[in-house]
Design an enzyme around this catalytic site. Structure first.
Site, short mmCIF file in Angstrom:
data_model
loop_
_atom_site.label_atom_id
_atom_site.label_comp_id
_atom_site.label_asym_id
_atom_site.label_seq_id
_atom_site.Cartn_x
_atom_site.Cartn_y
_atom_site.Cartn_z
N ASP A 184 0.83 -1.20 0.00
CA ASP A 184 0.00 0.00 0.00
C ASP A 184 0.87 1.25 0.00
O ASP A 184 1.82 1.38 0.77
CB ASP A 184 -0.91 -0.01 1.24
CG ASP A 184 -1.80 1.21 1.32
OD1 ASP A 184 -2.66 1.36 0.44
OD2 ASP A 184 -1.61 2.02 2.26
N GLU A 207 1.51 0.07 -4.82
CA GLU A 207 0.72 1.26 -5.13
C GLU A 207 1.67 2.44 -5.02
O GLU A 207 2.02 2.87 -3.92
CB GLU A 207 -0.44 1.42 -4.14
CG GLU A 207 -1.30 2.63 -4.43
CD GLU A 207 -2.24 2.98 -3.30
OE1 GLU A 207 -3.17 3.78 -3.53
OE2 GLU A 207 -2.05 2.49 -2.17
#
EC number: 2.4.1.18
Length: 790
Positions: A462, A510
């Site tokens: 993330d 990400e």
């Protein structure tokens, strides 16, 4: 006289496929300091925890006492030779060197290079040759005056600030590197390992200022709580299951055994023996994947509580029928409360108990593998659980500069508010202390555990931009360059370790930095080592981005006013998709949680009620978005529910109330949409040309809202033509591309097919002859055609 130095390379994992492991150091054949490093073979052995360890001994002449030597580990893996196995860089933001060092002295302790810290911290088995295996509890608390192990009443599962819930307290001893330990034999109240399995426990930490605090085991494999309640230090008299996991007690677990839903226990080897059946194989290249992004908590339609891993296991048959070959779970490690996306982890080794726990995760992975579906986990390392008072926060000190899991710069007196020294990074918590090896190893070792014990096939990290690009000082927003530099060092160490453990892992991030180093090799180079990064601008150009300058094709088509669409901007996104990207028409962030966002079908008709003719347009444009994603040169992904034309917003605050009845819709209103998705997925997976990175976009027309691109490899050539025009080109549309040549092209796919719910306008699966690079084809309104060169 000589000084014998023992060297160890410890992986923390059983039976690693390492060959020809060598110690290399800055000494010559006489063990004197040398600029030319010498290699010494290492022997495979097992440590007291049952893990692989490689050992060697070097005898140094006593004349070298006081000399500083550098060393490291080199090894081979099947098909790969001469890998440098020191993964951490020096504690110097300007250096990327990876090596260990020591100063030679009499009585020097063994020198150990740790690949992971598995077995060093937490509650671990200690193998005993003559008798039952013992147990060792270890915790990192470098600032503590004292630490005690607290055994807890299993009927309560919680220790109040006044000690209520405690059964026994056992003192621990400080060892090295800030670690406190106690094991069987140190205290008669500790039985053998098997006898301790299932025991809830905590640590009582006497902080550096003398204050007392109960703390969970950050390295625990299970937290007893599976509910929402936080007693906040008060005595608790309810069921352990009702507790919020991060605040509840840790539990001793045996990773070598699996507890089935029936209560039956199996040895791990026996559990995994039927992991692969009927000759099904997992995909082994990132470009071969079609990823289904799944939030376990958003399953369980019709129930009052969030979905669980049992619901996910039952959902695997649906995924298999859909045809995807990879599923990516939103974070499943222990997080706060039940209704949560999971992006605030407290215990990285423990699957959230409310979702079912680690053994249910293993069952889910096995069920997927039996269907040829790879499992990718979303993990969040850019911040901790914001409510981590019994987890990472102020673990052994109330001094912000000694808040061991968090990065802090300067002194509290430097700021008007003492919190000013923490690091913001555009996440929902302050940045971890990436300059601490113990903190880095929490993330690294937990990922290694998930691969080794749970058979996870890959990870999505993330918001890595928050780790290496966004760090700023909380006080005034000044750039925190050292924090960013050590964030990058951590990411390299993490990917290097993963590549050594299992080279074929899928590693994605990400990341919106557009930093080319993100997808350059880390183990054999100085890149950050990911296979691909998420490509948010693909979605922004294809669907929407509130306030952005991107094409936002579906949003603008949804106005229904025949305005020109910047297909040329989307053409650039398609071209960029070939550069190690994960592309998506929707991710979890884009379905209603962000301002202006909504489900694809809703955006496609500008939030109009999806009934009657409006539904037909919503679905047609949604099929266009799906085809652009699944036929692009990136690795395609879509969020759960897109395949049935989901309409309800998926938001952090109320996703439970807005769950979609995916199985019901698949057999009802969503039948046409899911049929289109199935065929697109099959085309994407089974055609090598589609899974290649080859793409060319020879034709765009913004006013006509038409785009065409080629996908090819050595043996195949496909032409993909998309139109978002509100009317079909029923009398033909002339396309120009040199690749069309004078060849015959056959229409093999049409999103406007009647079986998908379309108007059935196209070329009827016919063959069309191109002439001098020109092809004249009928195009549907808001549809996509695929032609194959014959």
């Amino acid at each position: 006289m000589t000084v014998n130095v023992h060297f160890r390379f410890r992986s923390g994992l059983p039976s690693m496929a390492f060959d020809n492991v060598r110690l290399r150091g800055s000494w010559d054949e006489q063990a004197r300091l040398s600029a030319d490093w010498r290699s010494v073979p290492m022997q495979r052995s097992r440590d007291e925890d049952g893990y692989d360890v490689f050992v060697a001994r070097v005898s140094f002449p006593d004349g070298e006492i006081g000399t500083n030597f550098r060393w490291g580990i080199e090894l081979d893996r099947p098909g790969i030779s001469n890998l440098w196995a020191v993964t951490a860089e020096l504690d110097d933001e300007a250096s990327s060197r990876r090596e260990c060092s020591f100063e030679l002295r009499q009585g020097i302790a063994p020198q150990t290079c740790y690949l992971t810290w598995i077995g060093r911290l937490g509650a671990n088995r200690v193998e005993r040759r003559n008798g039952a295996d013992g147990i060792r509890f270890s915790v990192w608390a470098p600032n503590a005056r004292e630490v005690s192990l607290v055994l807890v009443d299993p009927a309560v599962g919680y220790v109040a600030d006044d000690g209520t819930g405690t059964l026994d307290t056992i003192g621990m001893r400080r060892t090295g590197e800030g670690i406190w330990s106690v094991e069987t034999g140190d205290d008669g109240r500790l039985s053998d390992f098997d006898g301790m399995v299932g025991t809830p426990y905590m640590y009582l930490v006497t902080k550096d200022d003398g204050s007392l605090a109960y703390r969970t085991d950050i390295w625990s494999l299970m937290q007893i709580g599976a509910g929402d309640f936080d007693p906040d230090g008060a005595p608790y008299h309810g069921s352990p299951a009702g507790l919020d996991g991060p605040q509840s007690c840790s539990v001793v677990c045996d990773p070598k055994r699996v507890v089935l839903p029936s209560g039956q226990e199996l040895a791990a080897e026996a559990f995994w023996v039927d992991e692969f059946v009927d000759g099904r194989k997992l995909p082994n290249r990132l470009e071969d994947l079609v990823i289904y992004e799944l939030h376990v908590g958003a399953l369980g339609f019709g129930k009052p509580t969030p979905g669980t891993l049992d619901d996910a296991i039952a959902f695997v048959a649906y995924l298999s029928a859909l045809g995807v070959n990879a599923v990516e779970l939103l974070p499943i490690a222990e997080f706060e409360t039940r209704a949560n996306w999971g992006y605030g982890t407290s215990h990285f080794f423990a699957a959230d108990q409310g979702a079912g726990g680690t053994d249910r995760l293993k069952l889910f992975v096995k069920a997927c593998h039996q269907q040829g579906i790879a499992v990718i986990l979303d993990v969040c390392y850019n911040h901790f659980d914001p409510d981590g008072e019994r987890a990472q926060w102020a673990y052994d000190s109330n001094d912000p500069t000694r808040n061991i899991y968090y990065w802090y710069e300067g002194r509290p007196g430097d700021y008007a508010d003492p919190t000013g020294g923490y690091i913001d990074n555009i996440s929902t918590g302050w940045a971890p202390a990436f300059d601490e090896e113990a903190v880095r190893q929490l993330f690294i070792s937990s990922a290694a555990f998930l691969v080794s014990v749970c058979h996870i096939d890959g990870f999505r990290l993330d918001q890595t931009s928050s780790i290496h690009q966004y760090p700023v000082l909380h006080a005034d927003g000044r750039r925190a360059d050292r924090a960013a530099a050590f964030g990058a060092k951590f990411l390299k160490q993490w990917t290097r370790t993963m590549r050594l453990i299992k080279p074929q892992l899928f590693l994605t991030a990400e990341d919106y930095s557009d930093w080319s180093a993100m997808t350059e090799p880390s183990l054999t180079g100085d890149g950050l080592g990911f296979d691909a990064t998420w490509y948010g601008d693909f979605h922004h150009n294809l669907v929407e981005y509130h306030g952005g300058a991107q094409a936002q094709l579906l949003k603008n088509a949804g106005f229904g006013d025949k305005r020109a669409l910047t297909m040329s901007s989307f053409a650039g996104a398609l071209q960029t998709s070939a550069r190690s990207k994960v592309v998506y028409n929707q991710s979890h962030d884009d379905c209603g949680n962000r301002e202006g966002s909504a489900r694809t079908a809703v955006i496609a008709v500008n939030f109009a009620p999806i009934v009657g003719e409006t539904r037909a347009w919503a679905e047609a444009r949604s099929r266009f978005a799906a085809a652009m994603t699944l036929l692009s040169a990136g690795t395609p992904m879509f969020f759960m529910g897109e395949e049935i034309g989901a309409q309800k917003p998926y938001r952090y605050s109320d996703f439970v109330e807005n769950r979609e009845n995916i199985l019901g819709e698949a057999a009802g209103h969503g039948a046409g949409m899911i049929s289109c998705y199935r065929d697109l997925i099959a085309l994407s997976i089974h055609q090598d040309a589609i899974r290649s990175r080859n793409i060319a976009v020879p034709y765009v027309h913004d006013e006509d809202r038409v785009i065409a691109f080629h996908r090819w490899n050595d043996g195949e050539d496909f032409l993909v033509v998309g139109s978002l025009n509100d009317a079909p080109f029923e009398h033909g549309y002339r396309l120009h591309s040199e690749r069309l040549g004078d060849d015959l092209w056959e229409e093999i796919f049409n999103t406007d097919a009647q079986t998908y719910g379309g108007w059935n306008i196209g070329n009827g699966g016919g063959k069309i002859r191109a002439t001098a690079g020109t092809l004249d084809a009928v195009l549907p309104a808001s549809g996509v055609l695929v032609f194959r060169r014959l």
